[in-house]
Design an enzyme around this catalytic site. Structure first.
Site, PDB file in Angstrom:
ATOM      1  N   HIS A 140       1.336  -6.070  -6.012  1.00 38.87           N
ATOM      2  CA  HIS A 140       0.114  -5.826  -5.241  1.00 38.87           C
ATOM      3  C   HIS A 140      -1.119  -5.836  -6.143  1.00 38.87           C
ATOM      4  O   HIS A 140      -1.040  -5.467  -7.313  1.00 38.87           O
ATOM      5  CB  HIS A 140       0.161  -4.457  -4.534  1.00 38.87           C
ATOM      6  CG  HIS A 140       1.179  -4.360  -3.449  1.00 38.87           C
ATOM      7  ND1 HIS A 140       0.907  -4.681  -2.135  1.00 38.87           N
ATOM      8  CD2 HIS A 140       2.477  -3.987  -3.478  1.00 38.87           C
ATOM      9  CE1 HIS A 140       1.995  -4.492  -1.400  1.00 38.87           C
ATOM     10  NE2 HIS A 140       2.958  -4.074  -2.190  1.00 38.87           N
ATOM     11  N   HIS A 162      10.205   4.543  -6.084  1.00 40.94           N
ATOM     12  CA  HIS A 162       9.494   4.007  -4.920  1.00 40.94           C
ATOM     13  C   HIS A 162      10.508   3.818  -3.786  1.00 40.94           C
ATOM     14  O   HIS A 162      10.278   4.249  -2.655  1.00 40.94           O
ATOM     15  CB  HIS A 162       8.810   2.702  -5.309  1.00 40.94           C
ATOM     16  CG  HIS A 162       8.083   2.018  -4.199  1.00 40.94           C
ATOM     17  ND1 HIS A 162       6.918   2.504  -3.664  1.00 40.94           N
ATOM     18  CD2 HIS A 162       8.359   0.884  -3.506  1.00 40.94           C
ATOM     19  CE1 HIS A 162       6.514   1.696  -2.696  1.00 40.94           C
ATOM     20  NE2 HIS A 162       7.369   0.713  -2.568  1.00 40.94           N
ATOM     21  N   HIS A 177      13.076  -4.716  -4.096  1.00 41.68           N
ATOM     22  CA  HIS A 177      13.444  -3.609  -3.212  1.00 41.68           C
ATOM     23  C   HIS A 177      13.341  -4.065  -1.763  1.00 41.68           C
ATOM     24  O   HIS A 177      12.877  -5.167  -1.488  1.00 41.68           O
ATOM     25  CB  HIS A 177      12.617  -2.350  -3.490  1.00 41.68           C
ATOM     26  CG  HIS A 177      11.152  -2.454  -3.199  1.00 41.68           C
ATOM     27  ND1 HIS A 177      10.303  -3.270  -3.897  1.00 41.68           N
ATOM     28  CD2 HIS A 177      10.379  -1.832  -2.270  1.00 41.68           C
ATOM     29  CE1 HIS A 177       9.066  -3.131  -3.426  1.00 41.68           C
ATOM     30  NE2 HIS A 177       9.081  -2.279  -2.436  1.00 41.68           N
ATOM     31  N   ASP A 188       7.475  -6.017   3.096  1.00 45.21           N
ATOM     32  CA  ASP A 188       6.488  -6.866   2.422  1.00 45.21           C
ATOM     33  C   ASP A 188       7.029  -7.437   1.101  1.00 45.21           C
ATOM     34  O   ASP A 188       6.269  -8.023   0.324  1.00 45.21           O
ATOM     35  CB  ASP A 188       5.173  -6.107   2.187  1.00 45.21           C
ATOM     36  CG  ASP A 188       5.313  -4.933   1.244  1.00 45.21           C
ATOM     37  OD1 ASP A 188       6.266  -4.144   1.403  1.00 45.21           O
ATOM     38  OD2 ASP A 188       4.478  -4.801   0.321  1.00 45.21           O
ATOM     39  N   HIS A 206      11.655  -3.165   0.995  1.00 43.64           N
ATOM     40  CA  HIS A 206      10.491  -3.078   1.891  1.00 43.64           C
ATOM     41  C   HIS A 206      10.138  -4.452   2.478  1.00 43.64           C
ATOM     42  O   HIS A 206      10.207  -5.464   1.781  1.00 43.64           O
ATOM     43  CB  HIS A 206       9.288  -2.495   1.134  1.00 43.64           C
ATOM     44  CG  HIS A 206       9.372  -1.005   0.954  1.00 43.64           C
ATOM     45  ND1 HIS A 206       8.584  -0.305   0.059  1.00 43.64           N
ATOM     46  CD2 HIS A 206      10.152  -0.083   1.579  1.00 43.64           C
ATOM     47  CE1 HIS A 206       8.885   0.983   0.130  1.00 43.64           C
ATOM     48  NE2 HIS A 206       9.827   1.151   1.031  1.00 43.64           N
TER      49      HIS A 206
HETATM   50 FE    FE Z   1       4.968  -3.455  -1.511  1.00 45.23          FE
HETATM   51 ZN    ZN Z   2       7.269  -1.260  -1.560  1.00 44.23          ZN
END
Ligand code: FE
Ligand code: ZN
Length: 241
Positions: free
Chosen positions: A171, A114, A56, A60, A58
């Site tokens: 994560h 998300h 995705h 990070d 994002h």
């Molecule tokens: Fe993330």
């Molecule tokens: Zn994310």
């Protein structure tokens, strides 16, 4: 040992994964938050990075794309639905597409919630799935761009994968997730046992990812939610936990 996985812990709690195929000598980086530690780890292992797979948009998860691409000339595969937010993208993929690493095939699963275009990469023959920020050990991603109904569908779909499938999350959220899970199901024996192990591992700084579908079926309050409403209530409670 045709496929090997290496972990690169970066930022405060991100895991960047390197997946290496020793037959084709291809290496893919999944969700490079940053570039330097990823390039360093690949270099130490004498693995040549040939691809990046993003789950995705994002930062990070894509922050290292540009520098890794510049250093290696690798090809970037990312969700078609988020192409406008991932300028380094070479190949846009969607539900049902196959991405190859040497002779190994990864199926693209759309798991929106998300983010609106979030995808996962499932390698059925190897028994691996890279889920980004959709499924975590005892948790799920926050619903930034989607609905509880979408996340519930994702959880039910992932729960149907073979139980021994290794789940690579982006994560290390396991300890906090488990503490919340215990408030939901204080009498779940599998959960209390798992949390004792997780507490011991984290106290020594040892990673708790990958997890497995079987473990998540037994202990994940979001995968175990019986309805959309139950998942929604648990997600809202976790956001405030
Ligand atoms: Fe993330
Ligand atoms: Zn994310």
């Amino acid at each position: 040992m045709p496929l090997e996985v290496a972990r690169v812990p970066v930022l405060s709690d991100n895991y960047v994964w390197l997946l290496h195929d020793s037959e084709s000598c291809e290496t893919v980086v999944i969700d490079p938050a940053v570039a330097e530690p990823v390039l360093a780890e690949a270099g130490r292992r004498h693995w040549q990075i040939t691809q990046i797979w993003n789950t995705h948009w994002h930062p990070d998860h894509i922050g290292g794309n540009q520098a890794i691409k510049a250093a290696t000339g690798c090809e970037v595969t990312a969700p078609a639905a988020e192409a406008a937010r991932i300028p380094t993208l070479d190949r846009a993929v969607a539900e049902g597409d196959i991405v190859c690493l040497g002779d190994h095939e990864a199926c693209v699963l759309e798991v929106p919630a998300h983010t609106a275009g979030h995808i996962a990469y499932h390698l059925p023959d190897a028994g691996l799935i890279f889920v980004g920020d959709t499924l975590f050990a005892m948790g799920c991603g926050r619903l930034f761009e989607g609905t509880p109904a979408q996340m519930h569908a994702n959880m039910q779909r992932l729960a149907k994968l073979p139980p021994d499938t290794l789940v690579y999350c982006a994560h290390e959220y396991t300890l906090a997730n488990g503490r919340f899970a215990l408030t939901v199901e204080p009498d779940n024996l599998a959960l209390t046992e798992r949390m004792a192990e997780v507490e011991a591992l984290r106290a020594r700084g040892i990673p708790t990812v990958p997890t497995t579908i079987a473990l998540e079926r037994d202990t994940n309050p979001f995968m175990r939610a019986a309805s959309v409403e139950e998942l929604a209530a648990r997600r809202a409670a976790k956001d405030a936990f």
